[in-house]
Write a protein that holds these residues in place. Structure first.
Motif, PDB file in Angstrom:
ATOM      1  N   GLU A 159       0.876  -1.007  -0.090  1.00 18.22           N
ATOM      2  CA  GLU A 159       0.103   0.333  -0.130  1.00 18.22           C
ATOM      3  C   GLU A 159       0.780   1.260  -0.235  1.00 18.22           C
ATOM      4  OE1 GLU A 159      -2.611  -0.668   3.551  1.00 18.22           O
ATOM      5  OE2 GLU A 159      -3.584  -1.916   3.008  1.00 18.22           O
TER       6      GLU A 159
ATOM      7  N   GLY B 130      -4.728  -1.109  -8.701  1.00 18.48           N
ATOM      8  CA  GLY B 130      -5.753  -0.382  -8.252  1.00 18.48           C
ATOM      9  C   GLY B 130      -5.638   0.266  -7.261  1.00 18.48           C
ATOM     10  N   LEU B 131      -5.503  -1.109  -6.261  1.00 20.30           N
ATOM     11  CA  LEU B 131      -5.038  -0.555  -4.634  1.00 20.30           C
ATOM     12  C   LEU B 131      -4.072   0.089  -4.433  1.00 20.30           C
ATOM     13  CD1 LEU B 131      -5.759  -4.086  -3.581  1.00 20.30           C
ATOM     14  CD2 LEU B 131      -7.150  -2.542  -3.358  1.00 20.30           C
TER      15      LEU B 131
ATOM     16  N   SER C 216      -3.323   3.932  -3.963  1.00 18.85           N
ATOM     17  CA  SER C 216      -3.679   4.921  -3.825  1.00 18.85           C
ATOM     18  C   SER C 216      -2.467   5.733  -4.325  1.00 18.85           C
ATOM     19  CB  SER C 216      -4.803   5.109  -3.271  1.00 18.85           C
ATOM     20  OG  SER C 216      -3.792   4.185  -2.009  1.00 18.85           O
ATOM     21  N   LYS C 217      -0.667   5.154  -3.714  1.00 19.88           N
ATOM     22  CA  LYS C 217       0.037   6.290  -3.814  1.00 19.88           C
ATOM     23  C   LYS C 217       0.925   6.231  -4.698  1.00 19.88           C
ATOM     24  CE  LYS C 217      -0.043   6.176   1.634  1.00 19.88           C
ATOM     25  NZ  LYS C 217       0.388   6.565   2.554  1.00 19.88           N
TER      26      LYS C 217
ATOM     27  N   GLU D 134     -10.156  -0.921 -12.502  1.00 21.54           N
ATOM     28  CA  GLU D 134      -9.704  -0.310 -11.128  1.00 21.54           C
ATOM     29  C   GLU D 134      -8.593   0.355 -11.371  1.00 21.54           C
ATOM     30  OE1 GLU D 134     -11.863  -4.243 -11.268  1.00 21.54           O
ATOM     31  OE2 GLU D 134     -10.024  -3.105 -12.132  1.00 21.54           O
TER      32      GLU D 134
ATOM     33  N   ASN E 180      -8.615   4.006  -9.851  1.00 25.44           N
ATOM     34  CA  ASN E 180      -8.138   5.192  -8.285  1.00 25.44           C
ATOM     35  C   ASN E 180      -6.828   5.108  -8.746  1.00 25.44           C
ATOM     36  OD1 ASN E 180     -10.842   3.538  -7.824  1.00 25.44           O
ATOM     37  ND2 ASN E 180     -10.040   1.652  -8.236  1.00 25.44           N
ATOM     38  N   LEU E 181      -5.559   4.688  -9.137  1.00 25.91           N
ATOM     39  CA  LEU E 181      -4.351   5.546  -9.176  1.00 25.91           C
ATOM     40  C   LEU E 181      -4.200   7.552  -9.409  1.00 25.91           C
ATOM     41  CD1 LEU E 181      -2.157   3.150 -11.036  1.00 25.91           C
ATOM     42  CD2 LEU E 181      -3.078   2.746  -8.679  1.00 25.91           C
ATOM     43  N   ASN E 182      -5.159   7.715  -8.339  1.00 31.82           N
ATOM     44  CA  ASN E 182      -5.112   9.901  -9.156  1.00 31.82           C
ATOM     45  C   ASN E 182      -4.274  10.401  -8.084  1.00 31.82           C
ATOM     46  OD1 ASN E 182      -6.273   8.718  -6.342  1.00 31.82           O
ATOM     47  ND2 ASN E 182      -8.299   9.746  -6.275  1.00 31.82           N
ATOM     48  N   SER E 183      -2.970   9.269  -7.560  1.00 31.09           N
ATOM     49  CA  SER E 183      -1.925  10.197  -7.182  1.00 31.09           C
ATOM     50  C   SER E 183      -0.618   9.927  -8.892  1.00 31.09           C
ATOM     51  CB  SER E 183      -1.434   9.303  -6.306  1.00 31.09           C
ATOM     52  OG  SER E 183      -2.007   9.964  -5.197  1.00 31.09           O
TER      53      SER E 183
END
Length: 370
Positions: free
Chosen positions: A143, A164-165, A167-168, A186, A189-192
């Motif tokens: 994570e 997609g998990l 997130s960082k 998925e 979800n990688l919006n960083s």
């Protein structure tokens, strides 16, 4: 903030299919003026190659952390055990040699791994190691991962949805593999994410729409795949490099390409219609539209691109004459202006273009130099 030229990263590799396909050699550059021109043009843009700044709290490979022996069959009793088992599975399925993940040491000292002060992997960077496996779903357990570089290996299979998990994650490079199927939804979800490289694979389908909503995305390079779909009406606001050549993308070019900061390469797709008149890419220095089915004229707005160094639009269906506004370009930096194989282009070229000599290329057109 836009990337400065000194911070650009892939130059020759991303602008020349002959290089990215592994067929590059120095003799080719010496004997091919097109390659030589581009080498000269981008020779100062090679300093930063897909690099993320080091985190202040990252441990290096000599980190004094406890030795953890992988035991994938054991029931994990702590977070470190869970991570340890995941890392063991990830390296095993990637096809890494056992010397790259010594079972007598902590995973923080394994090949290409960097950890934070809590012994959590922050980056896995194992480019060009000739690993021949696949990406395990356990990757989603990491994570705290901010950088994942697995490019230039021989990985097969699909891009796991578990990515997609992460997130960082800021940096993702899965290029030059044998990955297939579609990009999992998925990934939205990688919006960083700031850098996304998945070029030179066998990925089909479309790019998930939500990726184009990433506010921090600077570079999107997915060329040399089997991607379909269209370019959306809006692109990430910070996008500087948009390289999607050699795919199966269709439809007309939207005004959104005018928001890209520095490099746009759309060659070898199935785009039709005119080049948008909103093409005033004031900070862009490379524009490549070769081998599509673009029609109409070269827009006069191209004369407003005062940073333009490389322009190529050969093998399309353009008509009319070259707009006189190209005289407004900065010919002290313009290295290439290529309009080859557009038989509908006519008239006399502006003298400033003709003065470029070989670097103004107009073969198989009806354009002349006075």
């Amino acid at each position: 903030m836009r990337l400065s030229s000194s911070m650009l990263h892939l130059s020759l590799l991303t602008l020349l299919p002959s290089i990215s396909s592994g067929k590059f050699d120095t003799q080719q550059v010496v004997t091919n003026p097109r390659l030589l021109s581009l080498c000269h043009l981008l020779s100062d843009k090679l300093d930063v190659l897909h690099r993320i700044p080091e985190e202040d709290n990252c441990c290096n490979s000599t980190s004094q952390s406890p030795s953890i022996s992988p035991s994938p069959s054991a029931q994990p009793s702590s977070k470190s055990d869970i991570i340890n088992n995941a890392m063991f599975k990830i390296f095993t399925t990637l096809g890494a040699p056992t010397s790259d993940f010594n079972t007598g040491t902590t995973y923080c000292s394994w090949n290409g791994v960097r950890c934070n002060s809590f012994l959590e992997p922050k980056s896995i960077e194992i480019s060009g190691q000739f690993y021949g496996g696949y990406i395990a779903t356990e990757i989603g357990i990491l994570e705290e991962l901010t950088s994942l570089k697995l490019d230039y290996n021989y990985l097969e299979g699909t891009v796991p949805s578990e990515l997609g998990l992460l997130s960082k994650l800021r940096f993702l490079n899965l290029s030059k593999q044998f990955l297939s199927s579609t990009l999992p939804s998925e990934l939205q979800n990688l919006n960083s994410l700031e850098y996304m490289y998945i070029y030179a694979n066998e990925i089909s389908g479309s790019i998930p729409d939500q990726i184009y909503d990433f506010n921090n995305l600077l570079c999107l390079e997915v060329f040399e795949n089997l991607l379909t779909g269209t370019i959306p009406e809006s692109l990430p606001p910070m996008l500087d490099w948009y390289l999607i050549w050699d795919n199966l993308l269709t439809s007309t070019l939207p005004d959104s390409i005018s928001t890209v900061g520095e490099v746009v390469d759309l060659e070898e797709n199935l785009f039709t219609g005119p080049i948008p008149t909103s093409i005033d890419l004031s900070s862009a220095y490379a524009l490549v539209f070769d081998d599509n089915q673009l029609t109409n004229t070269i827009p006069s707005e191209i004369g407003d691109m005062l940073n333009l160094e490389y322009f190529s639009i050969d093998a399309n269906l353009l008509t009319s004459s070259i707009p006189t506004e190209v005289e407004n370009l900065d010919f002290t930096i313009l290295e290439k202006f290529d309009i080859d194989d557009n038989t509908g282009l006519t008239g006399t070229a502006p003298s400033s273009l003709c003065n470029l000599g070989y670097y103004f290329s107009y073969d198989n057109t009806n354009v002349t130099c006075g």
